[in-house]
Enzyme design. Sequence first.
Site, PDB file in Angstrom:
ATOM      1  N   ASN A  73       0.818  -1.205   0.000  1.00  0.00           N
ATOM      2  CA  ASN A  73       0.000   0.000   0.000  1.00  0.00           C
ATOM      3  C   ASN A  73       0.858   1.263   0.000  1.00  0.00           C
ATOM      4  O   ASN A  73       1.952   1.280   0.569  1.00  0.00           O
ATOM      5  CB  ASN A  73      -0.930   0.000   1.207  1.00  0.00           C
ATOM      6  N   SER A 123      -4.286  -9.210   0.309  1.00  0.00           N
ATOM      7  CA  SER A 123      -3.661  -9.079  -1.014  1.00  0.00           C
ATOM      8  C   SER A 123      -4.006 -10.286  -1.868  1.00  0.00           C
ATOM      9  O   SER A 123      -3.964 -11.427  -1.399  1.00  0.00           O
ATOM     10  CB  SER A 123      -2.139  -8.962  -0.889  1.00  0.00           C
ATOM     11  N   HIS A 183       5.933  -0.729  -2.787  1.00  0.00           N
ATOM     12  CA  HIS A 183       5.548   0.041  -3.973  1.00  0.00           C
ATOM     13  C   HIS A 183       5.649   1.546  -3.770  1.00  0.00           C
ATOM     14  O   HIS A 183       5.097   2.322  -4.545  1.00  0.00           O
ATOM     15  CB  HIS A 183       4.131  -0.338  -4.410  1.00  0.00           C
ATOM     16  N   GLY A 239     -11.598 -13.579  -1.432  1.00  0.00           N
ATOM     17  CA  GLY A 239     -11.459 -13.948  -2.833  1.00  0.00           C
ATOM     18  C   GLY A 239     -10.173 -14.707  -3.098  1.00  0.00           C
ATOM     19  O   GLY A 239      -9.331 -14.903  -2.222  1.00  0.00           O
ATOM     20  N   ASP A 263      -0.509   4.274   1.046  1.00  0.00           N
ATOM     21  CA  ASP A 263      -1.346   5.260   1.741  1.00  0.00           C
ATOM     22  C   ASP A 263      -0.836   5.695   3.118  1.00  0.00           C
ATOM     23  O   ASP A 263      -1.429   6.556   3.748  1.00  0.00           O
ATOM     24  CB  ASP A 263      -2.769   4.714   1.892  1.00  0.00           C
TER      25      ASP A 263
END
Length: 354
Positions: A161, A293, A177, A320, A163
């Site tokens: 992230n 993730s 990142h 998911g 943020d």
Amino acid sequence: MYRPLQSGGNLVMLFKGCRRFVRTTCRVSIPGGSLGNESKAPPRFLRDKKIVPDADPPNMEDINKLYRLFEQSSRLTILTGAGISTECGIPDYRSPNGAYSSGFKPITHQEFTRSSRARRRYWARSYAGWRRFTAAQPGPAHTALASLEKAGRINFMITQNVDRLHHRAGSDPLELHGTVYTVMCLDCGFSFSRDLFQDQLKAINPKWAEAIESIDHGDPGSEKSFGMKQRPDGDIEIDEKFWEEGFHIPVCEKCKGVLKPDVIFFGDNIPKERATQAMEVAKQSDAFLVLGSSLMTMSAFRLVRAAHEAGAMTAIVNIGETRADDIVPLKINARVGEILHRVLDVGSLSVPAH
């Protein structure tokens, strides 16, 4: 693979190639309050759209499995992804309600570097979305992880992230990142704070900035908000007329070069030193836990694969499918903040002896 045993009436999960650590115990708590409903709620505009995918509450079997992973490890590495920030109101890309579901395509490194038009579009929308992006508050997952770090239960944390919510909760992870909170020059490497860059944008685009800052946003995507929609990296979708003409971008104060957020865009490469550090940590871990993730980027997937191949316990908590589902023995489909809250309520987590 793990196997269940009974020990003193408690469920103990033993993983292949690992031994259970027995240490002095302490109760882990969250500084400044509980992980319950007292957490500061995100502003209304961050709750307007349902951005957290549906998931059933975690069951006791999964909670106990995750609890034992924390208890049995002494060199636990955590890798976090966008799934823990959706719980704070920041959209992701790949979930059913994510940005990709509406046909959005994020800017690539090649587009940004080659096209001045693409840079104007990116910075105009990112400037407009900055106030909303920075309004997000750390959620239960961020505060739980910070508390576990302080208790000595996490050896190292890596985040995909950008943020800085982990930092605001009290952690200091390796930002795989990068971060949108820093702006850098592509030509000379000079970097400075995003807040200063925001001030520079406002100074050279006063009329445009005034229109954006005085607008009553209303509902995201509405006519009243000029069609604005928040994106995962702080970008915001906005009508072309606001940036196509008359929008100016500051240049580097050192060399007049091109300025870019210090993040890894799609198509870019993670700096070698950062990638090497993350890989070394993964290989030296005795447990590797992925939180929120899908691991669809190779930079993240290769870390959990390396930890698995090195013999570490590996587990994933994500809503998911993920890219590593076939190689990781423990996969839990749950909201990260919800299950970490429950894990901390199970009992006392042992603290490694030093």
